[in-house]
Design an enzyme around this catalytic site. Structure first.
Site, PDB file in Angstrom:
ATOM      1  N   LYS A   1       0.830  -1.212   0.000  1.00  0.00           N
ATOM      2  CA  LYS A   1       0.000   0.000   0.000  1.00  0.00           C
ATOM      3  C   LYS A   1       0.859   1.254   0.000  1.00  0.00           C
ATOM      4  O   LYS A   1       0.485   2.265  -0.594  1.00  0.00           O
ATOM      5  CB  LYS A   1      -0.953   0.004   1.198  1.00  0.00           C
ATOM      6  CG  LYS A   1      -2.126  -0.942   1.014  1.00  0.00           C
ATOM      7  CD  LYS A   1      -3.291  -0.543   1.899  1.00  0.00           C
ATOM      8  CE  LYS A   1      -4.462  -1.484   1.692  1.00  0.00           C
ATOM      9  NZ  LYS A   1      -5.498  -1.338   2.732  1.00  0.00           N
TER      10      LYS A   1
ATOM     11  N   LYS B   1      -5.656 -12.386  -7.920  1.00  0.00           N
ATOM     12  CA  LYS B   1      -6.936 -12.421  -7.224  1.00  0.00           C
ATOM     13  C   LYS B   1      -7.943 -11.430  -7.823  1.00  0.00           C
ATOM     14  O   LYS B   1      -7.544 -10.355  -8.258  1.00  0.00           O
ATOM     15  CB  LYS B   1      -6.659 -12.056  -5.753  1.00  0.00           C
ATOM     16  CG  LYS B   1      -7.687 -12.507  -4.782  1.00  0.00           C
ATOM     17  CD  LYS B   1      -7.254 -12.160  -3.366  1.00  0.00           C
ATOM     18  CE  LYS B   1      -8.355 -11.375  -2.674  1.00  0.00           C
ATOM     19  NZ  LYS B   1      -8.066 -11.046  -1.296  1.00  0.00           N
TER      20      LYS B   1
ATOM     21  N   LYS C   1     -11.415  -5.516  -6.158  1.00  0.00           N
ATOM     22  CA  LYS C   1     -12.348  -4.390  -6.286  1.00  0.00           C
ATOM     23  C   LYS C   1     -11.783  -3.295  -7.171  1.00  0.00           C
ATOM     24  O   LYS C   1     -12.497  -2.529  -7.781  1.00  0.00           O
ATOM     25  CB  LYS C   1     -12.561  -3.715  -4.924  1.00  0.00           C
ATOM     26  CG  LYS C   1     -13.207  -4.503  -3.856  1.00  0.00           C
ATOM     27  CD  LYS C   1     -13.261  -3.636  -2.589  1.00  0.00           C
ATOM     28  CE  LYS C   1     -13.748  -4.469  -1.414  1.00  0.00           C
ATOM     29  NZ  LYS C   1     -13.851  -3.733  -0.169  1.00  0.00           N
TER      30      LYS C   1
END
Ligand code: TRP
Length: 335
Positions: free
Chosen positions: A116, A198, A201
């Protein structure tokens, strides 16, 4: 109020973005039945979302929407404690105390922090760094035995256990040391355009992700476009055939059939037929959820009542733990 004979299970999701089929099959769908065996707490983790800059108006709306989606997916707020993290001040309070029992070194090793920090390198704030400590507070406040989490959160659960054990070693048995709950068929749903990563979103390619609010035609179209290999055989083989294997997993999670049975069912059929069947099965599964979701969005009063009632229960349970922690560390309480 709480049922002592059952073990406690705790989980939650961040209140950002729209939920995906991955969130549903990997988590939400499995949460719905957990109350049969466990006393369950599920949070809308809105404090965690603040580690990334949010538009206040959208964020507020999305938070209530996430709660409505939980309920629409079948998470019954009469049976489970489904509440808002930020409405229960014990979370922030315990997080502060636990910060003082967590080392910079161990937080620096968190891969999610490193990822992040790289992605939002204009806003590497202290909250992003201490994110796992808040998560530890969430879990430990409810004395949770089990935490259903995805693979990407395992490291955060590990640090939660380390913090709990460290604290218990100093002050005696204050916290239950939680374990990961590994579901029976906790489907890991991969991206439809890159089956080796994966489903996310935040994927820039809209065809990669099925959102829970996608309509039937969109769902079927996205499955038709799903990336597969150039072979023709419907066979489960993650290494050689990641795309087809992902579709088999999804079909299996939605229908409850085993992957072997799915392969048998489509033996000799083409990829086109199979993709259509998967798309239709997913659309069939999501239609009732979407209907209920639309209804709930119109019934703000009902949702808000559920939130208030469940916040109250979360407050009651978590404050018991917080009071004990305060006493142990020596904060003055005047009775
Ligand atoms: N970090 C989790 C995620 O992004 C969300 C979360 C916050 C959580 N607190 C939690 C999950 C406590 C389980 C338990 O998925």
């Amino acid at each position: 109020m709480s049922d002592d004979s059952k073990k406690v299970l705790y989980s939650g999701m961040q209140a950002t973005g729209s939920l995906t089929l991955g969130n549903y099959l990997g988590a939400l769908k499995n949460w719905v039945k957990m109350h049969e065996e466990y006393e369950c707490f599920y949070g809308v983790m809105d404090l965690h979302s603040l580690t990334v800059r949010q538009d206040p108006v959208q964020f507020r709306a999305n938070s209530r929407k996430l709660y409505a989606l939980y309920v629409a997916a079948g998470l019954d707020p009469e049976i489970n404690c489904v509440y808002f993290q930020s409405h229960v001040s014990s979370h922030a309070e315990l997080a502060w105390i636990l910060n003082c029992f967590t080392y910079m070194g161990e937080l620096s090793r968190m891969t999610q922090f490193k990822d992040k920090a790289q992605k939002h390198n204009d806003n590497i704030n202290a909250g992003l760094f201490t994110y796992p400590v808040l998560m530890a507070a969430d879990i430990l406040l409810y004395q949770a035995h089990l935490v259903p989490v995805g693979h990407d959160q395992m490291q955060h659960l590990e640090i939660t256990r380390d913090i709990a054990e460290r604290f218990n070693n100093i002050y005696g048995d204050v916290f239950v040391v939680p374990e990961a709950y590994i579901g029976k068929q906790g489907a890991r749903v991969m991206s439809l355009s890159d089956p080796c990563s994966k489903m996310s979103k935040s994927d820039e390619n809209v065809n990669a992700t099925i959102y829970l609010t996608d309509d039937r035609d969109t769902i079927i179209r996205k499955f038709k476009r799903a990336v597969t290999d150039s072979d023709t055989e419907i066979r489960y083989d993650i290494d050689e055939k990641p795309g087809i294997s992902n579709l088999i997993d999804i079909y299996s999670a939605v229908t409850g059939k085993s992957t072997d049975d799915v392969c048998m069912e489509f033996n000799g059929k083409g990829y086109g037929d199979f993709k259509l069947a998967v798309g239709e099965a997913v659309a069939d599964e999501l239609t009732p959820l979407q209907k209920r979701y639309e209804e709930l969005l119109k019934d703000k009063k009902y949702i808000d009542e559920c939130i208030l009632r469940n916040d109250e229960k979360a407050r009651y349970v978590s404050q018991k733990t917080l009071r004990k922690v305060r006493r142990k560390v020596g904060l003055l309480d005047i009775k």
